[in-house]
Design an enzyme around this catalytic site. Structure first.
Site, PDB file in Angstrom:
ATOM      1  N   ARG A 115     -65.087  11.277 -21.051  1.00 31.71           N
ATOM      2  CA  ARG A 115     -64.690  12.610 -20.279  1.00 31.71           C
ATOM      3  C   ARG A 115     -62.742  11.589 -21.096  1.00 31.71           C
ATOM      4  O   ARG A 115     -62.784  10.396 -20.289  1.00 31.71           O
ATOM      5  CB  ARG A 115     -64.940  12.820 -19.607  1.00 31.71           C
ATOM      6  CG  ARG A 115     -63.768  14.057 -19.445  1.00 31.71           C
ATOM      7  CD  ARG A 115     -64.350  14.833 -20.606  1.00 31.71           C
ATOM      8  NE  ARG A 115     -63.383  16.406 -19.920  1.00 31.71           N
ATOM      9  CZ  ARG A 115     -62.905  17.919 -20.137  1.00 31.71           C
ATOM     10  NH1 ARG A 115     -63.282  17.037 -22.127  1.00 31.71           N
ATOM     11  NH2 ARG A 115     -62.313  18.698 -19.724  1.00 31.71           N
ATOM     12  N   THR A 393     -66.168  22.721 -29.314  1.00 33.47           N
ATOM     13  CA  THR A 393     -67.628  21.597 -28.784  1.00 33.47           C
ATOM     14  C   THR A 393     -67.932  21.613 -29.635  1.00 33.47           C
ATOM     15  O   THR A 393     -68.450  22.273 -30.899  1.00 33.47           O
ATOM     16  CB  THR A 393     -67.698  22.167 -27.395  1.00 33.47           C
ATOM     17  OG1 THR A 393     -66.700  21.810 -26.780  1.00 33.47           O
ATOM     18  CG2 THR A 393     -68.525  20.616 -27.117  1.00 33.47           C
ATOM     19  N   THR A 411     -66.689  16.644 -27.432  1.00 33.08           N
ATOM     20  CA  THR A 411     -65.522  17.594 -27.605  1.00 33.08           C
ATOM     21  C   THR A 411     -64.269  16.780 -28.506  1.00 33.08           C
ATOM     22  O   THR A 411     -64.340  16.208 -27.768  1.00 33.08           O
ATOM     23  CB  THR A 411     -65.360  18.807 -26.501  1.00 33.08           C
ATOM     24  OG1 THR A 411     -64.145  19.853 -27.400  1.00 33.08           O
ATOM     25  CG2 THR A 411     -64.808  18.198 -25.795  1.00 33.08           C
ATOM     26  N   ASN A 413     -61.460  20.062 -28.046  1.00 30.77           N
ATOM     27  CA  ASN A 413     -61.702  20.853 -27.021  1.00 30.77           C
ATOM     28  C   ASN A 413     -61.567  21.972 -27.644  1.00 30.77           C
ATOM     29  O   ASN A 413     -62.353  22.298 -27.997  1.00 30.77           O
ATOM     30  CB  ASN A 413     -60.209  20.550 -26.406  1.00 30.77           C
ATOM     31  CG  ASN A 413     -60.068  21.811 -25.197  1.00 30.77           C
ATOM     32  OD1 ASN A 413     -60.624  22.435 -24.545  1.00 30.77           O
ATOM     33  ND2 ASN A 413     -58.356  22.078 -24.845  1.00 30.77           N
ATOM     34  N   GLN A 432     -57.633  17.381 -24.812  1.00 32.15           N
ATOM     35  CA  GLN A 432     -58.015  18.213 -23.190  1.00 32.15           C
ATOM     36  C   GLN A 432     -57.618  18.000 -22.463  1.00 32.15           C
ATOM     37  O   GLN A 432     -57.933  18.365 -21.306  1.00 32.15           O
ATOM     38  CB  GLN A 432     -58.966  16.370 -23.602  1.00 32.15           C
ATOM     39  CG  GLN A 432     -60.729  16.906 -22.965  1.00 32.15           C
ATOM     40  CD  GLN A 432     -61.196  17.590 -23.980  1.00 32.15           C
ATOM     41  OE1 GLN A 432     -60.792  18.771 -23.316  1.00 32.15           O
ATOM     42  NE2 GLN A 432     -61.485  17.410 -24.675  1.00 32.15           N
ATOM     43  N   ASP A 435     -57.342  21.249 -20.785  1.00 32.87           N
ATOM     44  CA  ASP A 435     -58.493  21.449 -19.341  1.00 32.87           C
ATOM     45  C   ASP A 435     -58.293  21.342 -17.937  1.00 32.87           C
ATOM     46  O   ASP A 435     -58.794  21.187 -17.317  1.00 32.87           O
ATOM     47  CB  ASP A 435     -59.415  20.538 -20.048  1.00 32.87           C
ATOM     48  CG  ASP A 435     -60.692  21.149 -21.075  1.00 32.87           C
ATOM     49  OD1 ASP A 435     -60.286  22.078 -21.564  1.00 32.87           O
ATOM     50  OD2 ASP A 435     -61.602  20.528 -21.666  1.00 32.87           O
ATOM     51  N   GLY A 485     -69.090  26.221 -26.402  1.00 32.32           N
ATOM     52  CA  GLY A 485     -68.416  27.415 -25.607  1.00 32.32           C
ATOM     53  C   GLY A 485     -67.741  27.773 -24.966  1.00 32.32           C
ATOM     54  O   GLY A 485     -67.530  28.181 -24.293  1.00 32.32           O
ATOM     55  N   GLY A 486     -66.927  26.569 -24.650  1.00 36.79           N
ATOM     56  CA  GLY A 486     -65.672  26.566 -23.125  1.00 36.79           C
ATOM     57  C   GLY A 486     -66.179  26.973 -22.124  1.00 36.79           C
ATOM     58  O   GLY A 486     -67.008  26.595 -21.707  1.00 36.79           O
TER      59      GLY A 486
END
Length: 582
Positions: A115, A393, A411, A413, A432, A435, A485-486
């Protein structure tokens, strides 16, 4: 042999089963009705020696070729990931980050967290305007939107520790695709037209790649060459991840940031590390569940929701019934409420994962679910965990001939990330940082509400919903799945598991089945078209605020039969994906 796993634009019809609810203390759930293979309404791809499922046919072929050349599932996954950076730039990337979950043939399961991280100069209120309100433009489309990318470090760690082929060999297909060009498919053409004209066209480096000389984006059937990206991939093949984090690519990224007020520096890039973590694990009706730990919220809440559902006889209620949807939607509300309060980067906050995944805690939540009446979200608060504690993503799945399995979700984002290409690198950068919780209680681009646990801090990793997941049966890998799909990733993956276990669907049927989603706030039950109007009316009568909205998710899944046969399915909600084996 390549087989297409997509059944495009198939209309879904189903007969709703209306059954009586047995209550939270029901007897052992009845097994799902089995009609045999002749009754299957959708059929998966079937092969024995290896299989790859991804959102892009070219990338899938890259993975299958690596498997044929003797590479294992990790080798193929890394090659697919680099290829998608070329063929699916909407989400495939080396300028973003994500998660890898892998399970070896011997049963060892682990995860790699790559990440993105907030730069050292990131600050708590960096995305607030002069009035103290969250400014989404800053967190989505400015140079401040990007966290330090982790994809290259994550793939390099996976290849070095668990692969069998050199990283340079795994990069070669992506290099050739970027250098020689790809034929633009429907998906890329549509997204360039829709999103590219919003985010890419405003940045000269990006426009020069994805738009033609006449100012229009590349269209279906035209050849897109990405020479600068090919050069960057070649540097990584020659020099390893240091090319990205300390060498010429780092210079491009840091220079782009310095020129436009961004925060990522060469020191940030040099300090980045991918981290191997112990997966979240649980059990559901005799199956073992493995998924991604924090900073993903996916694993914890998939296990939490499954623990709640274990108290109900979903199989008897029947797929698509109002009762089954009601119970699942209510369980989702409680999980998303807890997500808002307790989830964040485990290096910065104590995440009470043991309490959240406790079957005892789940039992208290199950006891609050009324199958006849929805509880308003305003009445649901994050749970009291004290007694129980001891986010565009893409996803791809790979299984090799030995039974090693890999699930990767990564992803930028949103589509094309920030839309910014770093200097001459050809690399699209993520957005990102959105988030993080820019302001506690304020929703992000996916409508998710967060709190202090997910506030912006230097070197912190933002909370994610990405949920690469592996299910084991009788000690052997049984299902490998995941989705983009968030905020809807968690519920999409959840339904793949429930459809397969509770409703006895094969992997293609589970993929094709219509989906629904509730994330606590807003208080809305989102459903795809395909559910019976009678079911939707019954849900409204129970107090659910039903809204039919566009399709959710794009799962890429592989199921392993007891004889080792592989069954795969790509999601018909995407238009250019492919499951293939040999």
């Amino acid at each position: 042999m390549i087989k297409t796993g997509n059944m495009r634009r198939v209309s879904w019809s189903l007969m709703v089963c209306f059954c009586f609810w047995q209550g939270a203390n029901a007897a052992q759930p009845a097994p799902p009705v089995s009609y045999g293979v002749d009754a299957d309404t959708f059929h998966p791809v079937k092969d024995r020696h290896g299989m790859v499922a991804s959102v892009d046919a070219m990338a899938t072929q890259v993975g299958v070729d690596i498997l044929k050349q003797g590479g294992n599932a990790v080798d193929a996954a890394v090659a697919v990931g680099f290829a998608l950076a070329v063929t699916h730039p909407q989400a495939g990337n080396i300028g973003g980050g994500g998660f890898m979950l892998l399970r070896t043939a011997s049963g060892r399961t682990t995860s790699i967290d790559f990440r993105e991280m907030a730069p050292v100069k990131a600050s708590r209120n960096m995305f607030l305007d002069a009035q103290g309100n969250a400014d989404s433009k800053l967190s989505l489309t400015s140079h401040l939107a990007s966290g330090t990318p982790g994809t290259v470090a994550g793939f390099a760690l996976a290849a070095q520790k668990y692969g069998t082929l050199p990283l340079s060999r795994l990069l070669q297909p992506a290099i050739e695709l970027a250098r020689n060009g790809i034929v633009v498919n429907d998906s890329l053409a549509d997204d360039l037209k829709t999103y590219g004209t919003e985010v890419l066209v405003n940045h000269p480096n990006s426009k020069a790649i994805f738009f033609k000389a006449d100012g229009t984006p590349y269209q279906k059937g035209e050849r897109l060459v990405q020479r600068n990206l090919a050069h960057s991939l070649t540097l990584i093949a020659k020099e390893g991840p240091d090319a990205f984090y300390k060498g010429a690519i780092a210079d491009d990224i840091a220079g782009e940031m310095a020129q436009h007020g961004g925060l990522i520096s060469k020191a940030d890039l040099a300090a980045y590390r991918a981290v191997e973590r112990q997966p979240i694990s649980g059990s559901y009706r005799g199956y073992e569940v493995f998924s991604m730990p924090p900073p993903s919220s996916g694993g914890i809440h998939i296990v939490q929701i499954l623990n709640i559902l274990e108290n109900f006889d979903l199989a008897k209620m029947g797929f698509g019934s109002a009762d089954a949807i009601q119970v699942m939607a209510e369980a989702e509300k409680y999980a998303y409420a807890d997500r808002s309060e307790y989830l964040g980067d485990p290096e910065f906050v104590k995440v009470p994962w043991q309490a959240l995944t406790s079957k005892a805690y789940a039992k208290t939540l199950a006891n609050q679910i009324d199958v006849a009446k929805a509880r308003p979200s305003a009445e649901i608060k994050p749970g009291n965990l004290a007694p129980y504690e001891s986010n565009q993503t893409t996803h791809f799945s790979v299984v090799d001939k030995d039974g090693n399995a890999v699930a990767v979700t990564y992803t930028l984002n949103t589509n094309f990330g920030s839309g910014i290409v770093a200097g001459n690198s050809g690399i699209l950068l993520n957005n990102q940082m959105d988030d993080f919780s820019a302001k506690p209680g304020t929703p992000n681009v996916y409508g998710l509400v967060g709190g202090e646990a997910n506030a912006v801090q230097p070197y912190k990793r933002p909370l994610s919903s990405m949920s690469p997941t592996i299910i084991a049966k009788d000690g052997k890998t049984w299902l490998v799945t995941g989705s983009p799909g968030g905020s809807r990733i968690i519920t999409t993956v959840l339904q793949m598991v429930v459809n397969s276990i509770d409703f006895g669907m094969n992997v293609a049927e589970a993929t094709n089945a219509p989906r629904f989603h509730h994330q606590w706030l807003p208080d809305q039950l989102r459903v795809e078209k395909g559910f019976s109007p009678d079911t939707l009316r019954l849900l409204e009568s129970k107090g659910q605020h039903v809204k039919v909205q566009p399709a959710m998710g794009s799962t890429q899944s592989i199921m392993i039969g007891p004889d080792g046969m592989l069954y795969g399915a790509s999601d018909p909600r995407s238009v250019d994906d492919l499951t293939a084996g040999y």
